[in-house]
Scaffold this motif. Structure first.
Motif, PDB file in Angstrom:
ATOM      1  N   GLY A  61       0.823  -1.206   0.000  1.00 20.60           N
ATOM      2  CA  GLY A  61       0.000   0.000   0.000  1.00 20.60           C
ATOM      3  C   GLY A  61       0.856   1.253   0.000  1.00 20.60           C
ATOM      4  N   CYS A  62       1.962   1.223   0.749  1.00 17.95           N
ATOM      5  CA  CYS A  62       2.868   2.373   0.784  1.00 17.95           C
ATOM      6  C   CYS A  62       3.530   2.571  -0.583  1.00 17.95           C
ATOM      7  CB  CYS A  62       3.927   2.160   1.860  1.00 17.95           C
ATOM      8  SG  CYS A  62       5.090   3.538   2.024  1.00 17.95           S
ATOM      9  N   GLN A  63       3.906   1.474  -1.229  1.00 16.53           N
ATOM     10  CA  GLN A  63       4.516   1.582  -2.560  1.00 16.53           C
ATOM     11  C   GLN A  63       3.538   2.206  -3.561  1.00 16.53           C
ATOM     12  OE1 GLN A  63       5.691  -2.585  -2.982  1.00 16.53           O
ATOM     13  NE2 GLN A  63       7.846  -1.987  -2.897  1.00 16.53           N
ATOM     14  N   SER A  64       2.281   1.788  -3.498  1.00 19.48           N
ATOM     15  CA  SER A  64       1.268   2.364  -4.395  1.00 19.48           C
ATOM     16  C   SER A  64       1.106   3.856  -4.130  1.00 19.48           C
ATOM     17  CB  SER A  64      -0.079   1.655  -4.204  1.00 19.48           C
ATOM     18  OG  SER A  64       0.014   0.292  -4.521  1.00 19.48           O
ATOM     19  N   TRP A  65       1.130   4.220  -2.842  1.00 19.43           N
ATOM     20  CA  TRP A  65       0.996   5.642  -2.470  1.00 19.43           C
ATOM     21  C   TRP A  65       2.169   6.455  -3.004  1.00 19.43           C
ATOM     22  CZ3 TRP A  65       4.109   8.609   0.848  1.00 19.43           C
ATOM     23  CH2 TRP A  65       3.598   9.875   1.173  1.00 19.43           C
ATOM     24  N   LEU A  66       3.387   5.895  -2.949  1.00 20.27           N
ATOM     25  CA  LEU A  66       4.558   6.604  -3.450  1.00 20.27           C
ATOM     26  C   LEU A  66       4.432   6.895  -4.950  1.00 20.27           C
ATOM     27  CD1 LEU A  66       7.371   4.680  -1.534  1.00 20.27           C
ATOM     28  CD2 LEU A  66       6.837   7.114  -1.288  1.00 20.27           C
ATOM     29  N   LYS A  67       3.876   5.939  -5.687  1.00 21.66           N
ATOM     30  CA  LYS A  67       3.650   6.157  -7.123  1.00 21.66           C
ATOM     31  C   LYS A  67       2.638   7.289  -7.340  1.00 21.66           C
ATOM     32  CE  LYS A  67       4.636   1.391  -8.531  1.00 21.66           C
ATOM     33  NZ  LYS A  67       4.063   0.126  -9.062  1.00 21.66           N
ATOM     34  N   GLN A  68       1.591   7.304  -6.525  1.00 24.67           N
ATOM     35  CA  GLN A  68       0.576   8.362  -6.641  1.00 24.67           C
ATOM     36  C   GLN A  68       1.187   9.729  -6.324  1.00 24.67           C
ATOM     37  OE1 GLN A  68      -2.509   7.152  -3.969  1.00 24.67           O
ATOM     38  NE2 GLN A  68      -3.116   5.385  -5.198  1.00 24.67           N
ATOM     39  N   VAL A  69       2.058   9.771  -5.310  1.00 23.86           N
ATOM     40  CA  VAL A  69       2.704  11.029  -4.927  1.00 23.86           C
ATOM     41  C   VAL A  69       3.543  11.573  -6.083  1.00 23.86           C
ATOM     42  CG1 VAL A  69       4.514  12.007  -3.460  1.00 23.86           C
ATOM     43  CG2 VAL A  69       2.699  10.657  -2.437  1.00 23.86           C
ATOM     44  N   VAL A  72       1.234  13.130  -8.531  1.00 27.76           N
ATOM     45  CA  VAL A  72       0.669  14.391  -8.034  1.00 27.76           C
ATOM     46  C   VAL A  72       1.646  15.544  -8.262  1.00 27.76           C
ATOM     47  CG1 VAL A  72       0.024  15.663  -5.950  1.00 27.76           C
ATOM     48  CG2 VAL A  72      -0.912  13.382  -6.341  1.00 27.76           C
ATOM     49  N   PHE A  73       2.919  15.321  -7.924  1.00 33.29           N
ATOM     50  CA  PHE A  73       3.891  16.399  -8.082  1.00 33.29           C
ATOM     51  C   PHE A  73       4.173  16.686  -9.554  1.00 33.29           C
ATOM     52  CE2 PHE A  73       4.996  15.355  -3.592  1.00 33.29           C
ATOM     53  CZ  PHE A  73       4.726  16.609  -3.076  1.00 33.29           C
ATOM     54  N   ALA A  74       4.096  15.649 -10.381  1.00 38.09           N
ATOM     55  CA  ALA A  74       4.237  15.882 -11.829  1.00 38.09           C
ATOM     56  C   ALA A  74       3.087  16.748 -12.338  1.00 38.09           C
ATOM     57  CB  ALA A  74       4.270  14.555 -12.563  1.00 38.09           C
ATOM     58  N   GLU A  75       1.878  16.525 -11.818  1.00 37.72           N
ATOM     59  CA  GLU A  75       0.710  17.336 -12.211  1.00 37.72           C
ATOM     60  C   GLU A  75       0.802  18.760 -11.665  1.00 37.72           C
ATOM     61  OE1 GLU A  75      -2.601  15.167 -10.694  1.00 37.72           O
ATOM     62  OE2 GLU A  75      -2.366  13.485 -12.088  1.00 37.72           O
ATOM     63  N   MET A  76       1.561  18.918 -10.581  1.00 34.12           N
ATOM     64  CA  MET A  76       1.676  20.234  -9.957  1.00 34.12           C
ATOM     65  C   MET A  76       2.652  21.146 -10.702  1.00 34.12           C
ATOM     66  SD  MET A  76       2.715  20.991  -5.988  1.00 34.12           S
ATOM     67  CE  MET A  76       2.371  22.566  -5.211  1.00 34.12           C
ATOM     68  N   LEU A  77       3.628  20.556 -11.392  1.00 33.96           N
ATOM     69  CA  LEU A  77       4.695  21.329 -12.033  1.00 33.96           C
ATOM     70  C   LEU A  77       4.184  22.475 -12.915  1.00 33.96           C
ATOM     71  CD1 LEU A  77       7.540  18.817 -13.003  1.00 33.96           C
ATOM     72  CD2 LEU A  77       7.737  20.897 -11.631  1.00 33.96           C
ATOM     73  N   PRO A  78       3.170  22.257 -13.795  1.00 34.51           N
ATOM     74  CA  PRO A  78       2.716  23.356 -14.667  1.00 34.51           C
ATOM     75  C   PRO A  78       2.191  24.573 -13.911  1.00 34.51           C
ATOM     76  CG  PRO A  78       1.882  21.242 -15.452  1.00 34.51           C
ATOM     77  CD  PRO A  78       2.475  20.997 -14.108  1.00 34.51           C
ATOM     78  N   TYR A  79       1.807  24.405 -12.660  1.00 32.03           N
ATOM     79  CA  TYR A  79       1.244  25.518 -11.890  1.00 32.03           C
ATOM     80  C   TYR A  79       2.334  26.342 -11.192  1.00 32.03           C
ATOM     81  CZ  TYR A  79      -3.156  23.029 -12.543  1.00 32.03           C
ATOM     82  OH  TYR A  79      -4.252  22.412 -13.097  1.00 32.03           O
ATOM     83  N   ILE A  80       3.561  25.836 -11.193  1.00 30.92           N
ATOM     84  CA  ILE A  80       4.651  26.507 -10.477  1.00 30.92           C
ATOM     85  C   ILE A  80       5.370  27.469 -11.426  1.00 30.92           C
ATOM     86  CG2 ILE A  80       6.821  26.143  -9.245  1.00 30.92           C
ATOM     87  CD1 ILE A  80       5.756  23.426  -8.384  1.00 30.92           C
ATOM     88  N   LYS A  81       5.656  28.647 -10.922  1.00 31.46           N
ATOM     89  CA  LYS A  81       6.338  29.661 -11.741  1.00 31.46           C
ATOM     90  C   LYS A  81       7.674  29.116 -12.251  1.00 31.46           C
ATOM     91  CE  LYS A  81       4.111  33.353  -9.119  1.00 31.46           C
ATOM     92  NZ  LYS A  81       4.276  34.415  -8.098  1.00 31.46           N
ATOM     93  N   PRO A  82       8.032  29.415 -13.525  1.00 31.64           N
ATOM     94  CA  PRO A  82       9.224  28.821 -14.164  1.00 31.64           C
ATOM     95  C   PRO A  82      10.522  29.006 -13.383  1.00 31.64           C
ATOM     96  CG  PRO A  82       7.872  29.955 -15.780  1.00 31.64           C
ATOM     97  CD  PRO A  82       7.283  30.286 -14.448  1.00 31.64           C
ATOM     98  N   SER A  83      10.692  30.158 -12.769  1.00 31.39           N
ATOM     99  CA  SER A  83      11.955  30.435 -12.081  1.00 31.39           C
ATOM    100  C   SER A  83      11.981  29.942 -10.633  1.00 31.39           C
ATOM    101  CB  SER A  83      12.218  31.948 -12.100  1.00 31.39           C
ATOM    102  OG  SER A  83      11.148  32.631 -11.439  1.00 31.39           O
ATOM    103  N   VAL A 196      -4.345  19.089  -0.711  1.00 34.63           N
ATOM    104  CA  VAL A 196      -3.582  17.963  -1.265  1.00 34.63           C
ATOM    105  C   VAL A 196      -2.239  17.842  -0.559  1.00 34.63           C
ATOM    106  CG1 VAL A 196      -2.550  16.992  -3.350  1.00 34.63           C
ATOM    107  CG2 VAL A 196      -4.709  18.261  -3.503  1.00 34.63           C
ATOM    108  N   MET A 197      -1.541  18.976  -0.418  1.00 36.38           N
ATOM    109  CA  MET A 197      -0.225  18.950   0.231  1.00 36.38           C
ATOM    110  C   MET A 197      -0.335  18.588   1.717  1.00 36.38           C
ATOM    111  SD  MET A 197       2.082  19.389  -1.948  1.00 36.38           S
ATOM    112  CE  MET A 197       1.032  18.604  -3.182  1.00 36.38           C
ATOM    113  N   GLY A 198      -1.387  19.103   2.358  1.00 37.64           N
ATOM    114  CA  GLY A 198      -1.587  18.766   3.774  1.00 37.64           C
ATOM    115  C   GLY A 198      -1.758  17.275   3.973  1.00 37.64           C
ATOM    116  N   SER A 199      -2.505  16.653   3.080  1.00 33.62           N
ATOM    117  CA  SER A 199      -2.739  15.206   3.160  1.00 33.62           C
ATOM    118  C   SER A 199      -1.448  14.427   2.924  1.00 33.62           C
ATOM    119  CB  SER A 199      -3.800  14.800   2.131  1.00 33.62           C
ATOM    120  OG  SER A 199      -3.951  13.412   2.090  1.00 33.62           O
ATOM    121  N   ILE A 200      -0.676  14.840   1.907  1.00 37.95           N
ATOM    122  CA  ILE A 200       0.583  14.143   1.601  1.00 37.95           C
ATOM    123  C   ILE A 200       1.571  14.283   2.754  1.00 37.95           C
ATOM    124  CG2 ILE A 200       2.625  14.183   0.099  1.00 37.95           C
ATOM    125  CD1 ILE A 200       0.766  14.848  -2.227  1.00 37.95           C
TER     126      ILE A 200
END
Length: 499
Positions: A61-69, A72-83, A196-200
């Motif tokens: 279950g922990c391994q599956s969660w790590l994949k989900q994490v 999630v961070f890959a999906e977050m990248l476009p929202y972060i300012k380039p610099s 989302v971040m609070g949960s992670i």
């Protein structure tokens, strides 16, 4: 939260208070140093505290969660300012999740192949007996083999790094919600990613606590912790879950609560067991200068209720014979009673007794397996109001916390003394430690705890000054064993009827 700062009285439950103490105190609630704590139903406090400081995690279950994490961070990248430096932080997280996944795989293999697994029926209550395919292994004295501890230490280090990185991102998300601060996200995106971040972060910290628990040796001279693993087989995959818990909450409560709070009051109908406060003091770690008061009941038990002890031929240790005798005797003690509650210590016995009773009695039974606790109570009351006979079949959760005054309940039938499951990993670990110190775990913990539970069960009968009825206990050990007299003497002073 702002209102709390000016409040004189704050009403909370045990869980909220213990959550605050687990965080160090004064994080959610006012600091213990400036508080007078009042705990109702205080006989639950020590066990609740154990639950708050326990850890567990399924490995797959922990391994599956790590994949989900990682996703999630890959999906977050476009929202972060380039610099933003957060982009580098997210890349670091990607570099940690894979080693974590691989290290967990190593531990899984060590446990799967290296443990002498026991069938689940020996560790019923802690290992969730509803799954017949479960197997359990308990580490003797809570000691972890060196090779597993080495990997647990490595996992602890990796989760420390992951916690640090997730915390950085979480802090930046919080800053983004403040329009005046410069953050890597817009205010709108910060609000979106905040839960989302609070949960992670909470989940990452929980995994860190688990591996720290398995990597750290117990303090010498103190009760060792309980550590065990459960192997579960599902329809399409297997998993191994790790569990860890302190054996006692005494030092935890003393260090985090009693030694800090300005003052405290503990109250309950069942703070004593076997007529004294010794078990409460030991379980809860109460200070030496604590003051105790036992107040007499306002109910005249001797005039309104009977305690009946049938002449049982079977011993509850022989579950088959005891169940057969219960099936024969229950119809006698249910006769001419409108509202009855039958309490069992075992779900298996409860269902077997129900299956073996005559058809006319079966139609009167409402089992806790049939519906929720609230619905059982509602249905029972409705049947009594309609002048029908109603019999509740319940387990430990029905032995306290339910209120059926007057004609709703005049007949409490108790299958046997509610002893704890002897091979529950925490109970087994505590017994092991007491024996190693030359003590008798049965008399020091098992009997006092059973006494308290039986008092609670008997307490379902008389709820107001106008209540009346009978309590029947189908356990020959109350009359044949030395500890039976001790338990009997601690019960409310009902009229005694030995039959």
């Amino acid at each position: 939260r702002k209102q709390w700062e000016d409040a004189d009285v704050i009403v909370a439950n045990h869980d909220l208070v213990l959550s605050d103490l687990a965080l160090g105190g004064g994080v959610i609630l006012p600091p213990p140093e400036s508080s007078i704590m009042v705990f109702d139903e205080a006989h639950h406090l020590a066990d609740k505290a154990l639950g708050h400081f326990a850890v567990h995690s399924p490995l797959k279950g922990c391994q599956s969660w790590l994949k989900q994490v990682a996703k999630v961070f890959a999906e977050m990248l476009p929202y972060i300012k380039p610099s933003s430096r957060l982009r580098g932080t997210i890349e670091e997280i990607s570099g940690i999740t894979k080693p974590l996944h691989n290290q967990i795989e190593v531990v899984y293999g060590q446990l799967d192949e290296g443990m002498e697994w026991e069938s689940n029926d020996r560790f019923g209550s802690m290992a969730n007996p509803s799954r017949e395919s479960q197997q359990v292994f308990r580490f003797t004295e809570g000691k972890i083999p060196d090779e597993i501890k080495l990997n647990a230490t490595e996992l602890q280090k990796l989760f420390v790094s992951l916690c640090r990185l997730v915390d950085e991102i979480n802090n930046d998300v919080i800053r983004a919600m403040d329009e005046k601060s410069e953050a890597s996200l817009s205010k709108e995106d910060g609000e979106r990613w905040f839960p989302v971040m609070g949960s992670i972060l909470a989940r990452t910290e929980a995994y860190l606590d688990l591996w720290r628990f398995f990597a750290t040796d117990d303090t010498e001279g103190q009760p060792p912790s309980a550590r065990w693993v459960v192997k579960k087989s599902f329809d399409n995959h297997d998993d191994i879950e790790l569990f860890g818990s302190p054996l006692m909450a005494d030092s935890l409560l003393y260090s985090r609560l009693w030694s800090k709070c300005y003052g405290a009051l503990m109250t309950s109908a069942t703070l004593t067991s076997l007529g004294n406060f010794h078990r409460l003091t030991n379980k809860s770690g109460l200070p030496d200068d604590s003051v105790y008061l036992r107040v007499n009941s306002p109910f005249n038990y001797n005039e309104v209720a009977d305690l009946r002890l049938p002449n049982m031929k079977s011993d509850p240790g022989d579950s088959v014979a005891h169940t057969e005798e219960l099936i024969k005797l229950l119809p006698i003690f249910l006769a001419d009673q409108k509202g009855s509650l039958v309490l069992f210590s075992s779900r298996k016995q409860m269902n077997e007794v129900q299956a073996g009773l005559p058809a006319d009695i079966k139609t009167q039974i409402i089992s806790q397996d049939d519906m929720s606790k609230q619905e059982v109570i509602r249905t029972h009351k409705q049947k009594i109001d309609d002048d029908e006979t109603s019999v509740i079949f319940g387990l430990a959760s029905f032995a306290e916390g339910i209120d059926l005054p007057g004609n709703y309940l005049t007949n409490v039938l108790i299958a046997k003394i509610p002893f704890a499951v002897p091979n529950d990993p925490i109970e087994a670990g505590l017994s092991e430690w007491i024996e190693s110190r030359g003590g008798n775990p049965f008399m020091e913990t098992t009997v006092p705890d059973a006494s308290m539970k039986l008092i609670q069960a008997c307490g379902r009968l008389v709820r107001t000054e106008n209540d009346h009825g009978q309590v029947v206990v189908f356990d020959s050990r109350l009359l044949k064993r030395r500890y039976g007299k001790m338990i009997l003497d601690s019960l409310p002073p009902f009229r005694r009827r030995y039959e």
